[in-house]
Design a protein around this motif. Structure first.
Motif, PDB file in Angstrom:
ATOM      1  N   ALA A 204      67.441  13.752  28.971  1.00 53.64           N
ATOM      2  CA  ALA A 204      68.530  13.860  29.942  1.00 53.64           C
ATOM      3  C   ALA A 204      69.327  15.137  29.697  1.00 53.64           C
ATOM      4  CB  ALA A 204      69.432  12.630  29.856  1.00 53.64           C
ATOM      5  N   MET A 205      69.626  15.392  28.427  1.00 58.24           N
ATOM      6  CA  MET A 205      70.393  16.598  28.081  1.00 58.24           C
ATOM      7  C   MET A 205      69.589  17.848  28.426  1.00 58.24           C
ATOM      8  SD  MET A 205      73.385  17.199  26.875  1.00 58.24           S
ATOM      9  CE  MET A 205      73.959  18.838  27.272  1.00 58.24           C
ATOM     10  N   GLU A 206      68.279  17.789  28.151  1.00 58.13           N
ATOM     11  CA  GLU A 206      67.457  18.971  28.402  1.00 58.13           C
ATOM     12  C   GLU A 206      67.354  19.271  29.906  1.00 58.13           C
ATOM     13  OE1 GLU A 206      63.748  19.010  26.254  1.00 58.13           O
ATOM     14  OE2 GLU A 206      63.132  20.872  27.255  1.00 58.13           O
TER      15      GLU A 206
ATOM     16  N   ILE B   7      70.604  20.979  30.828  1.00 55.05           N
ATOM     17  CA  ILE B   7      70.644  22.356  30.336  1.00 55.05           C
ATOM     18  C   ILE B   7      69.759  23.257  31.208  1.00 55.05           C
ATOM     19  CG2 ILE B   7      70.008  23.813  28.378  1.00 55.05           C
ATOM     20  CD1 ILE B   7      72.369  22.141  27.680  1.00 55.05           C
ATOM     21  N   THR B   8      68.580  22.749  31.579  1.00 56.47           N
ATOM     22  CA  THR B   8      67.669  23.558  32.392  1.00 56.47           C
ATOM     23  C   THR B   8      68.269  23.833  33.773  1.00 56.47           C
ATOM     24  OG1 THR B   8      65.871  22.436  31.242  1.00 56.47           O
ATOM     25  CG2 THR B   8      65.268  23.774  33.134  1.00 56.47           C
TER      26      THR B   8
END
Lengths: 583, 83
Positions: B41-43, B46-47
């Motif tokens: 989810a965080m990645e 960030i993307t």
């Protein structure tokens, strides 16, 4: 390996490179475990990518967060029993002494004493892990805390006082643990900027305090340290001249036309020369590789008032009009180095590509066309990274001048006679904490006279020193021209009633003078002293170790199995000195 | 005004989640996509931030409970989603 300009989305590219790598499920050659007091999962893709870029096939495992003490009490559990991994411990003050920090910031100065006791406990756990586990152990220093009470810039300065005390205390406590490497996360935070290092969203949502950019930088830094624990660094900086160590083209603009001096852009080139000179003091050879008229280049070194580097600082010259891919091997040969020990600095992408195509093992650093960034680009390439600079490193470049005198004498005498005139002394010594760094360094960088080319980490060497099943010896060599320092390493391993030579190597600077014979004789005496009889050995050929190919045969070893040679320790120990040396 | 093709948005989710884009829809969420954990989810966030050059708040991140919900937040932040 070229340093490229950053891609548009270096972080995204790093993450996707790591995902693709994981999908391949390739066999790892480097096992890294991370133990942290905070959630650190997002570090894995960046660290993985940084290690991939450094040429490793890494596996990364992350221990459950904030279980530092549990993990340190049984490090091998993180690695599924593998004892040769790298354990990276990343503590924060926030998790260990948050309460004491809050009280200290509120004016309770006694809170520091209690915090110190807790940090001491953490240091003890690290010391115990070091003692019980043979892998490589790395501990971080503390980044500034991100607790509600803490403020780096608070006007009463209590926060910074606590942080600096804790930092100094920790540096001292971990420095006292033998063989523990320090990853200075605190220093990285200063370099990077604390405000940019923290991402509050990630902290509140995932207990993950750091920004992606900071994790990316932390990964590059950690990969650099990890690589330095396992791999030899470059040994020679090969430098172009025009637009590299000065601005402009000396052949066209002349001695007075080039840019070098107190004013920009000349000052930027002068600073690059200062960096090169600093590297030279750390034991890195400097060589000039330039397409120019030799006399034009020499004149700048001799006569330009702003030159930092002088002719005598340069160990080898290749100044002519041949392709640089031909000049480089000549420099390597002149300095008795493998081509992969060279680091090539040039401003021209043509030259870099040409060298790279012929010599893929040469590390290349393209000097940017913006002079103000030359020093930071060269530093960032970290071609000469070393964990410890030994006194041997510092005196290497001076010794090379002595070697030149010796070669002149050698040229005028037959070899045997030459050796007799050297007054050679080979003193075999025990391995200990005083010389283990140098021993490990030799094991990992010696390519030519190396019987087995076995590479070992310092921790592995340490384990062998402590084991009765191993004999670990080194030798210090000198002759009438000077001291060569610690230049021989031998490791014998007990195998039943035999003693097997698992490591036998000589630094190239003491080749061809009978040193190996004396050192072998001393090792044989050690075997006799332990009631050993037969010594066995194996020659493992590589692309570079031809100088050691006939070593076993020359010293009377005979083949006892397809790849195994053996000889009697008693005969080896009695062998008169230098008898078998051939020209 | 910032623009983003819906197919590109789906592609970003698919790449990070390591699934084929056809398997994803507006309804896709951590509950119904294997491997969509907090790290993924965080990645994804960030993307998206890198691609659109904007930064979400923690509250917005908390609301990104599905691809559809993420699109709503993007719209609120002035990103025009092209179908």
């Amino acid at each position: 390996m070229t340093q490229n300009l950053p891609a548009d989305y270096p972080l995204r590219d790093a993450r996707s490179a790591w995902r693709n790598w994981l999908r391949k499920a390739a066999a790892p050659d480097l096992d890294v475990g991370i133990v942290s007091s905070f959630t650190v999962d997002a570090l894995a893709p960046y660290l993985g990518h940084a290690l991939l870029s450094a040429g490793w096939s890494p596996r990364i495992r992350i221990a459950p967060f904030n279980q530092v003490f549990q993990a340190l009490s049984a490090p091998q559990a993180i690695f599924g029993g593998n004892a040769s991994g790298i354990l990276l411990v990343l503590p924060r003050l926030d998790e260990f002494v948050a309460e004491e920090l809050a009280r200290f910031c509120a004016g309770d100065s006694l809170a520091w004493t209690q915090a110190r006791d807790k940090l001491l406990e953490l240091a003890s756990a690290l010391r115990a892990a070091r003692k019980n586990w043979a892998g490589t152990l790395i501990s971080g220093t503390f980044p500034p805390p991100a607790t509600p009470e803490f403020d780096l810039l608070h006007l009463d300065r209590l926060g910074i006082v606590f942080f600096e005390r804790a930092g100094a205390f920790w540096q001292e406590a971990v420095a006292a643990i033998d063989g523990l490497h320090i990853l200075d996360v605190g220093a990285l935070t200063i370099q990077f900027g604390f405000q940019r290092a923290v991402d509050w969203r990630k902290w509140y949502l995932y207990r993950q305090p750091f920004s992606e950019q900071f994790l990316f930088e932390l990964s590059n830094y950690a990969a650099r340290l990890i690589t330095a624990t396992r791999r030899a660094s470059g040994k020679c900086a090969v430098i172009d001249c025009d637009n590299t160590i000065w601005g402009g083209v000396v052949g066209e603009e002349g001695l007075d036309g080039i840019q070098l001096g107190d004013e920009f852009p000349g000052s930027a080139y002068r600073d690059f020369q200062k960096l090169l000179l600093y590297w030279r003091q750390q034991g890195v050879f400097l060589a000039v590789c330039s397409k120019n008229n030799p006399e034009d280049v020499r004149q700048v070194f001799r006569d330009h008032r702003a030159m930092v580097l002088r002719e005598s600082d340069i160990a080898a010259w290749a100044v002519d009009w041949r392709p640089k891919s031909e000049q480089l091997p000549e420099i390597a040969k002149q300095l008795n180095l493998g081509i992969d020990a060279l680091v090539f600095f040039d401003d021209s992408s043509y030259e870099i590509t040409e060298v790279q195509s012929q010599h893929p093992l040469v590390r290349c650093v393209q000097v940017p066309s913006t002079p103000e960034t030359i020093v930071s680009v060269a530093k960032h390439a970290m071609p000469f990274d070393k964990l410890e600079i030994t006194s041997d490193d510092r005196s290497r470049v001076e010794r090379y001048a002595v070697e030149t005198n010796r070669q002149e004498l050698q040229g005028s005498l037959p070899v045997d006679e030459f050796i007799r005139t050297l007054d050679l002394r080979v003193d075999t010594v025990h391995a200990s904490s005083d010389n283990i760094a140098r021993i490990t360094q030799l094991i990992n960088k010696t390519n030519q006279f190396n019987l087995t080319t076995v590479r070992l980490s310092q921790d592995q060497v340490q384990a062998m020193i402590q084991s009765p099943k191993f004999i670990v010896r080194a030798a210090v060599v000198k002759d009438k021209f000077g001291e060569y320092g610690l230049t021989c390493v031998g490791i014998l391993e007990q195998r039943g009633s035999d003693w097997h030579i698992s490591v036998f190597l000589l630094s190239c600077r003491v080749l061809a003078r009978g040193v190996e014979t004396r050192f072998l004789t001393d090792l044989a005496s050690e075997v006799l002293a332990r009631d050993g009889n037969r010594m066995t050995a194996e020659f493992i050929p590589t692309a570079k170790n031809a100088p050691a190919a006939d070593f076993l045969e020359r010293h009377g070893f005979t083949k006892s199995a397809p790849r195994l040679w053996s000889h009697h320790a008693a005969e080896l120990a009695a062998r008169p000195l230098l008898k078998t040396v051939e020209s | 005004m910032l623009q983003l093709d819906e197919s590109e948005l789906i592609r970003i989710f698919a790449e990070v989640l390591e699934v084929s884009p056809e398997t994803l829809s507006e309804k896709s969420a951590p509950d119904n996509v294997h491997g969509w954990d907090s790290g993924k989810a965080m990645e994804i966030v960030i993307t998206l931030e890198e691609a659109l050059n904007l930064e979400f708040t923690a509250g917005e991140l908390d609301e990104m409970t599905s691809i559809g919900a993420t699109q709503e937040i993007l719209k609120r932040r002035g990103v025009f989603i092209l179908r």
